[in-house]
Design an enzyme around this catalytic site. Structure first.
Site, short mmCIF file in Angstrom:
data_model
loop_
_atom_site.label_atom_id
_atom_site.label_comp_id
_atom_site.label_asym_id
_atom_site.label_seq_id
_atom_site.Cartn_x
_atom_site.Cartn_y
_atom_site.Cartn_z
N GLN A 1 -4.69 -1.31 9.41
CA GLN A 1 -4.71 -2.66 8.83
C GLN A 1 -5.37 -3.64 9.80
O GLN A 1 -5.04 -3.67 10.99
CB GLN A 1 -3.27 -3.09 8.49
CG GLN A 1 -3.17 -4.40 7.73
CD GLN A 1 -3.77 -4.35 6.32
OE1 GLN A 1 -3.79 -3.31 5.68
NE2 GLN A 1 -4.27 -5.48 5.85
N ASP B 1 -11.08 3.32 4.11
CA ASP B 1 -11.51 1.92 4.03
C ASP B 1 -13.03 1.81 3.89
O ASP B 1 -13.55 0.74 3.55
CB ASP B 1 -11.11 1.16 5.31
CG ASP B 1 -9.84 0.35 5.13
OD1 ASP B 1 -9.64 -0.19 4.03
OD2 ASP B 1 -9.07 0.25 6.10
N LYS C 1 0.84 -1.20 0.00
CA LYS C 1 0.00 0.00 0.00
C LYS C 1 0.88 1.26 0.00
O LYS C 1 0.59 2.21 -0.72
CB LYS C 1 -0.96 -0.02 1.21
CG LYS C 1 -2.11 -1.02 1.03
CD LYS C 1 -2.92 -1.27 2.28
CE LYS C 1 -3.95 -2.37 2.03
NZ LYS C 1 -4.75 -2.76 3.17
N1 GUN Z 1 -7.41 -6.54 6.06
C1 GUN Z 1 -7.85 -7.27 5.00
N2 GUN Z 1 -8.43 -6.48 4.08
C2 GUN Z 1 -8.37 -5.22 4.57
C3 GUN Z 1 -8.79 -3.97 4.05
O1 GUN Z 1 -9.38 -3.84 2.97
N3 GUN Z 1 -8.54 -2.89 4.85
C4 GUN Z 1 -7.93 -3.01 6.07
N4 GUN Z 1 -7.74 -1.89 6.79
N5 GUN Z 1 -7.52 -4.16 6.56
C5 GUN Z 1 -7.74 -5.26 5.81
#
Ligand code: GUN
Length: 304
Positions: free
Chosen positions: A108, A131, A64
Site C-alpha cells: 500500500q 498493482d 481489500k
Molecule cells: N495508494 C493509493 N492507490 C493505490 C493503489 O492503487 N495501490 C497501492 N498499492 N497503493 C495505493
C-alpha cells in the site's frame, strides 16, 4: 445517505454505479477462483503489505482483505510498524516473491518517507505485481501487451466501455499525470484508439482543454475542482478523486468533480463514494486471479 439523495435530486446525468459493477466483476472472479482452487488445490493468494498507521491506508487495506475473502482469494496481511527499515521491507518482499501460496503482492502506498518507493516496487516479482506498478509492467502497458494493469485506470476503462461500447476515435482528456492513475489511464485509452490529452497543474486554460473531451477522467486530488464549464455537453465523466471535506459542519467524502454542477451538463458521471473506488478493489481481485492463473500454468512472464 443524505448526500446520495442530494446527488439524485439535482442530477440529469446518469449516475454510473461502481458498486453494482464491482459486485458483478467480483462474482465472476469468485467463479474463477473456485475453478482455480479445484485445479490447483489452493486458492489464489494475495499478500497485502502496509507500513505505518496512515488512517486512510488502513481503511483501504482492510477493504481489500475483506473483498479478497468475498472473492475466494486468500489474503495474507503484513501490517508493519512505521519504523520498519527499507532493508526489512525488501527482505519481506523477497520472501513473498518465493512463497508459492502468494500470487499477488500489494504494497500500500504511500510508504513512510525513509523508504524508497521505487526500490520497493522494483523488488516485487513482475509476475506478482498485481498493482501493475513494476517498470516491466509499465513498459508492457505502453507497448499494448500488458496483463497486470494498474487497478484504478483499469476499473475506469471497464466503466467507460460499459457506457460507450467502442471508444475508438473518442476524444479523451485525463486530468492528472500520476504513475498510479493519469499515465496508465492515458495509455489504456490510447490502446482503445482514443485521441488522448493529459492535462495537469501547469496546463494553460485547463477548462478549455477539458471541454473538448467526450471522455473526461479526473485524478488531480483537489476537492470539487472540475465545474460545469469544464464539461462538453453529453460527456462521460469519471471522477477518481477521494477528498475528505467539512460541509455544513459534517465530514464527508467528495470527488475532484463538482458532482451536482457537472451532472447538469454531462451524460453520465461516477459518484464519490460509490464510483471508481469499488472498481479499484474489484480489479485488484481480477488481477490476483490472472496472476495466479499465469503463475500456476507457467505462463507468467519471467525476467530472471
Ligand atoms: N495508494 C493509493 N492507490 C493505490 C493503489 O492503487 N495501490 C497501492 N498499492 N497503493 C495505493
Amino acid at each position: 445517505m443524505t448526500q446520495q439523495l442530494d446527488q439524485i435530486l439535482c442530477t440529469q446525468a446518469r449516475i454510473i454505479d461502481g458498486r453494482d459493477f464491482a459486485e458483478t466483476l467480483r462474482k465472476s472472479v469468485a467463479l474463477g477462483a473456485r475453478a482455480f482452487r479445484e485445479k490447483h488445490g489452493k486458492a489464489p493468494g494475495l499478500a497485502v503489505v502496509l507500513v505505518g498507521q496512515d488512517p486512510a491506508s488502513q481503511v483501504y487495506v482492510k477493504t481489500k482483505m475483506k473483498k479478497a475473502l468475498e472473492s475466494g482469494i486468500d489474503s495474507f496481511p503484513h501490517l508493519l510498524d512505521s519504523s520498519t527499515s527499507q532493508a526489512e521491507l525488501l527482505q519481506l518482499i523477497d520472501k513473498l516473491n518465493n512463497d508459492r501460496y502468494v500470487h499477488g503482492i500489494l504494497v500500500q502506498l504511500p510508504l513512510p518517507a525513509h523508504i524508497d518507493e521505487s526500490k520497493v516496487i522494483t523488488a516485487i516479482d513482475p509476475a506478482k505485481d498485481v498493482d501493475g506498478f513494476h517498470p516491466i509492467n509499465v513498459g508492457l502497458l505502453t507497448q499494448g501487451k500488458a496483463s497486470l494493469v494498474p487497478c484504478t485506470p483499469l476499473g475506469c476503462l471497464m466503466m467507460l466501455k460499459d457506457q460507450l461500447g467502442n471508444l475508438s476515435g473518442k476524444k479523451a482528456v485525463v486530468v492528472g499525470r500520476s504513475n498510479i492513475v493519469g499515465k496508465p489511464m492515458a495509455n489504456l485509452l490510447l490502446q482503445e484508439n482514443c485521441t488522448v490529452t493529459i492535462v495537469h497543474s501547469r496546463t494553460q486554460d485547463l477548462n478549455n482543454e477539458c471541454r473538448q473531451a467526450d471522455i473526461l477522467v479526473v485524478a488531480m486530488g483537489k476537492a470539487e475542482f472540475i465545474k460545469a464549464e469544464a464539461i462538453k455537453p453529453g460527456a462521460i465523466v469519471i471522477d477518481v478523486g477521494i477528498n475528505r471535506v467539512e460541509k455544513d459542519g459534517r465530514s464527508m467524502l467528495v470527488g475532484d468533480v463538482d458532482f451536482a454542477a457537472v451532472s447538469s451538463v454531462a451524460a453520465a458521471v461516477t459518484p464519490v463514494p460509490g464510483g471508481v473506488g469499488p472498481m479499484t478493489v474489484a480489479c485488484l481481485m481480477r488481477n490476483t486471479l490472472i496472476a495466479a492463473d499465469a503463475i500456476e500454468s507457467d505462463k507468467a512472464h519471467r525476467y530472471e
